[in-house]
Design a protein around this motif. Structure first.
Motif, PDB file in Angstrom:
ATOM      1  N   UNK A  70       5.000 -46.253 -19.447  1.00  0.00           N
ATOM      2  CA  UNK A  70       5.398 -44.350 -19.513  1.00  0.00           C
ATOM      3  C   UNK A  70       3.427 -43.628 -18.909  1.00  0.00           C
ATOM      4  N   UNK A  71       3.290 -43.796 -20.399  1.00  0.00           N
ATOM      5  CA  UNK A  71       1.353 -43.317 -21.105  1.00  0.00           C
ATOM      6  C   UNK A  71       0.825 -43.333 -20.227  1.00  0.00           C
ATOM      7  N   UNK A  72       0.694 -45.378 -19.404  1.00  0.00           N
ATOM      8  CA  UNK A  72      -0.099 -45.107 -17.424  1.00  0.00           C
ATOM      9  C   UNK A  72       0.038 -44.355 -16.081  1.00  0.00           C
ATOM     10  N   UNK A  73       1.561 -44.237 -15.921  1.00  0.00           N
ATOM     11  CA  UNK A  73       1.888 -42.955 -15.478  1.00  0.00           C
ATOM     12  C   UNK A  73       1.284 -42.154 -15.473  1.00  0.00           C
ATOM     13  N   UNK A  77      -0.600 -38.618 -13.240  1.00  0.00           N
ATOM     14  CA  UNK A  77       0.108 -37.430 -13.121  1.00  0.00           C
ATOM     15  C   UNK A  77      -0.057 -36.160 -13.688  1.00  0.00           C
ATOM     16  N   UNK A  78      -0.630 -36.478 -15.694  1.00  0.00           N
ATOM     17  CA  UNK A  78      -0.896 -34.707 -16.037  1.00  0.00           C
ATOM     18  C   UNK A  78      -1.990 -35.071 -16.292  1.00  0.00           C
ATOM     19  N   UNK A  79      -3.302 -33.562 -16.917  1.00  0.00           N
ATOM     20  CA  UNK A  79      -4.121 -33.837 -17.311  1.00  0.00           C
ATOM     21  C   UNK A  79      -4.744 -33.340 -18.003  1.00  0.00           C
ATOM     22  N   UNK A 206      -0.881 -47.274 -11.000  1.00  0.00           N
ATOM     23  CA  UNK A 206      -2.395 -47.134 -10.449  1.00  0.00           C
ATOM     24  C   UNK A 206      -1.325 -46.151  -8.742  1.00  0.00           C
ATOM     25  N   UNK A 207      -0.945 -47.143  -8.075  1.00  0.00           N
ATOM     26  CA  UNK A 207      -0.330 -47.419  -6.887  1.00  0.00           C
ATOM     27  C   UNK A 207       0.929 -47.894  -6.407  1.00  0.00           C
ATOM     28  N   UNK A 208       1.940 -47.076  -6.059  1.00  0.00           N
ATOM     29  CA  UNK A 208       3.210 -47.541  -6.033  1.00  0.00           C
ATOM     30  C   UNK A 208       3.773 -46.819  -4.910  1.00  0.00           C
ATOM     31  N   UNK A 209       4.825 -46.214  -4.577  1.00  0.00           N
ATOM     32  CA  UNK A 209       5.526 -45.669  -4.164  1.00  0.00           C
ATOM     33  C   UNK A 209       4.639 -44.412  -3.063  1.00  0.00           C
ATOM     34  N   UNK A 210       4.437 -44.976  -1.753  1.00  0.00           N
ATOM     35  CA  UNK A 210       4.141 -43.778  -0.784  1.00  0.00           C
ATOM     36  C   UNK A 210       2.489 -43.853  -1.476  1.00  0.00           C
ATOM     37  N   UNK A 215       6.362 -44.968 -11.845  1.00  0.00           N
ATOM     38  CA  UNK A 215       7.107 -45.727 -12.667  1.00  0.00           C
ATOM     39  C   UNK A 215       8.620 -46.220 -12.914  1.00  0.00           C
ATOM     40  N   UNK A 216       8.344 -47.876 -12.635  1.00  0.00           N
ATOM     41  CA  UNK A 216       9.309 -49.453 -11.900  1.00  0.00           C
ATOM     42  C   UNK A 216      10.246 -49.389 -13.346  1.00  0.00           C
ATOM     43  N   UNK A 217      11.290 -49.618 -13.781  1.00  0.00           N
ATOM     44  CA  UNK A 217      11.837 -50.918 -14.946  1.00  0.00           C
ATOM     45  C   UNK A 217      12.690 -50.829 -13.992  1.00  0.00           C
TER      46      UNK A 217
END
Length: 506
Positions: A70-73, A77-79, A206-210, A215-217
């Motif tokens: 979750x933290x990796x995504x 996503x947020x900064x 880092x690079x998943x859907x589109x 976050x894939x679980x």
């Protein structure tokens, strides 16, 4: 695939994920809220802290820490805003600037035979799974949720639940294959590409859907997140062990789903399900490991407890091997299936897995040794484009130890005296499968077939073809058709499903 109407669902020690199953066949939104309460969406830092406190891990087999994923995504996503960079974790959580858009993917692929726990959740408690997905999505500041499923019954249930909730989520139907649940395969399928693993290491965070952080679980992981959010870390950890609190879902014998607390003795699960350990128990599914009866008696349902006896919890699949069937024959049968299920994009799968099956077949007939099998299995370990060669090798190598006595009878007598009854679950053939066959009245031993499809055919010492007895993988159909059409003696053909292709006739 097994229908949920034929699957028995129960619990040991009290239900959480399966709460309400004793009263309702399916929990619609009203029933779900009455049983589990209304959805609460905590902030990202609160979710991370709770997941770390209970050591929450993914339930798809790899057991990766959910908080880290979750933290990796979240990092993509947020900064933190410019004036918040010196705040401690948890401070200024509402004062963040948006980064890249994120996608939350519920991996409902359950192509492995013998597993049906995720399908049970999706068909009977879809809102619990969607609660978990929505909790994660809200924390990541996104509304993009995708539920990937292999089963029509599950797809209908999830679509109905999405309509009830009026949430902007979509369902993607996956092909029912063993490797469909691999993360790269799932992402490729959602993106509309060929559903096979990436072939190179790609972090979906880092690079998943589109191409977005994803976050894939798996299905149960999101359901567990919903339960954790509802109960809170302390109550969640009131069962299980200090290191591994909570419950988990198990599929026992392919037709029973049981929710049990971590640290439950494996024998207690088997006795509760009315299933004897038999000649041994496979834990973790077809990428898991075999336990002999003494190890089964010592095994406890936890990562630590299983490692102590040489096993794994994995994806929660428990398959006892009953008395009266040939263990080596059953292992060879499953290895043949796994070889045919590969994506065929790397050497360890294309050539390595067929070599493992050949070595097993020879061992079954007393024409090879255990060391021959070990060498064949070791060739591709750590070198595959995905974990399929390693998982298959783990399954085969553990069998060499667990069933040593049966293997010794084959090695020195050519048989153990038992038939192979096919008790370990495999998909029911749908007519699309095919196998290579030789018309021996025509074959002259030209050897061209072994040159064209070496994965399926090799030559014996006299130059005649030896055919691997597995279904033809989808990625080899064109090569097999070419080999059939080019056979000089018109001796090569395809039986069953692929007979519709332009094969030669005698």
């Amino acid at each position: 695939m097994t229908s949920t109407s034929t699957i028995t669902v129960s619990d040991l020690g009290g239900p959480r994920l399966t709460l309400g199953f004793d009263r309702f066949d399916r929990l619609d939104l009203e029933r779900h809220q009455a049983v589990h309460g209304k959805l609460r969406t905590p902030l990202l830092d609160e979710i991370v802290k709770a997941a770390e406190q209970v050591g929450m891990r993914g339930r798809g087999g790899a057991g990766f820490p959910f908080a880290r994923k979750l933290m990796a995504v979240a990092a993509r996503v947020v900064h933190p805003s410019a004036d918040q960079t010196d705040l401690l974790p948890g401070e200024g959580a509402d004062d963040r600037l948006p980064g890249e858009d994120a996608v939350v993917v519920v991996n409902g692929a359950e192509g492995e035979p013998g597993s049906c726990k995720d399908k049970v959740l999706l068909t009977r408690a879809p809102h619990l799974v969607l609660d978990g997905a929505q909790i994660a999505a809200t924390a990541l500041g996104t509304q993009r949720i995708v539920v990937a499923v292999e089963n029509d019954e599950a797809a209908r249930s999830v679509r109905a639940a999405i309509t009830e909730r009026r949430m902007p989520a979509r369902v993607v139907r996956l092909t029912e294959r063993f490797i469909s649940g691999e993360s790269g395969s799932v992402v490729r399928a959602i993106n509309g590409d060929v559903p096979i693993p990436f072939g190179v290491k790609v972090r979906t965070a880092e690079s998943g859907v589109d191409g977005c952080p994803t976050l894939l679980s798996n299905t149960e992981t999101f359901a567990q997140l919903a339960v954790l959010t509802s109960l809170g870390p302390d109550l969640y950890a009131s069962v299980g062990t200090e290191d591994e609190p909570g419950t988990t879902l198990l599929t026992v014998g392919g037709t029973q789903v049981v929710e049990a607390p971590y640290d439950t003795p494996l024998t207690a699960v088997l006795e509760y399900c009315g299933v004897p350990a038999g000649q041994g128990v496979l834990v973790g599914g077809y990428h898991g490991m075999w336990l002999d009866p003494p190890a089964v008696r010592r095994a406890r349902l936890s990562g630590k407890g299983m490692r102590a006896v040489g096993g794994t919890v994995g994806a929660g699949i428990i398959l006892p091997l009953p008395e009266g069937t040939c263990p080596l024959g059953e292992v060879t049968r499953i290895a043949s299936y796994l070889a045919a299920q590969s994506a065929g994009q790397c050497g360890p799968c294309r050539m390595g897995l067929p070599d493992v099956v050949r070595a097993l077949n020879a061992l079954t007939e007393g024409a090879a040794s255990v060391e021959d099998v070990r060498r064949a299995a070791a060739v591709g370990m750590g070198r595959g484009a995905c974990g399929h060669p390693d998982g298959t090798a783990r399954f085969v190598l553990s069998a060499m130890d667990t069933f040593a006595a049966d293997i010794a009878e084959h090695r020195y007598g050519g048989t153990c005296g038992q038939s192979t009854f096919g008790v370990l679950p495999l998909p029911v053939p749908d007519g699309s499968e095919g196998r290579v066959a030789i018309d021996w009245s025509r074959c002259d031993g030209h050897g061209l077939c072994a040159y064209l499809v070496p994965e399926l055919i090799q030559l014996d010492r006299y130059g005649f073809p030896v055919v691997l007895g597995t279904d033809i993988p989808a990625w080899m159909e064109r090569d097999v058709q070419r080999a059939v059409s080019m056979c000089p003696a018109l001796a090569l053909r395809v039986t069953n499903g692929m007979s519709r292709s332009p094969a030669r006739r005698s």
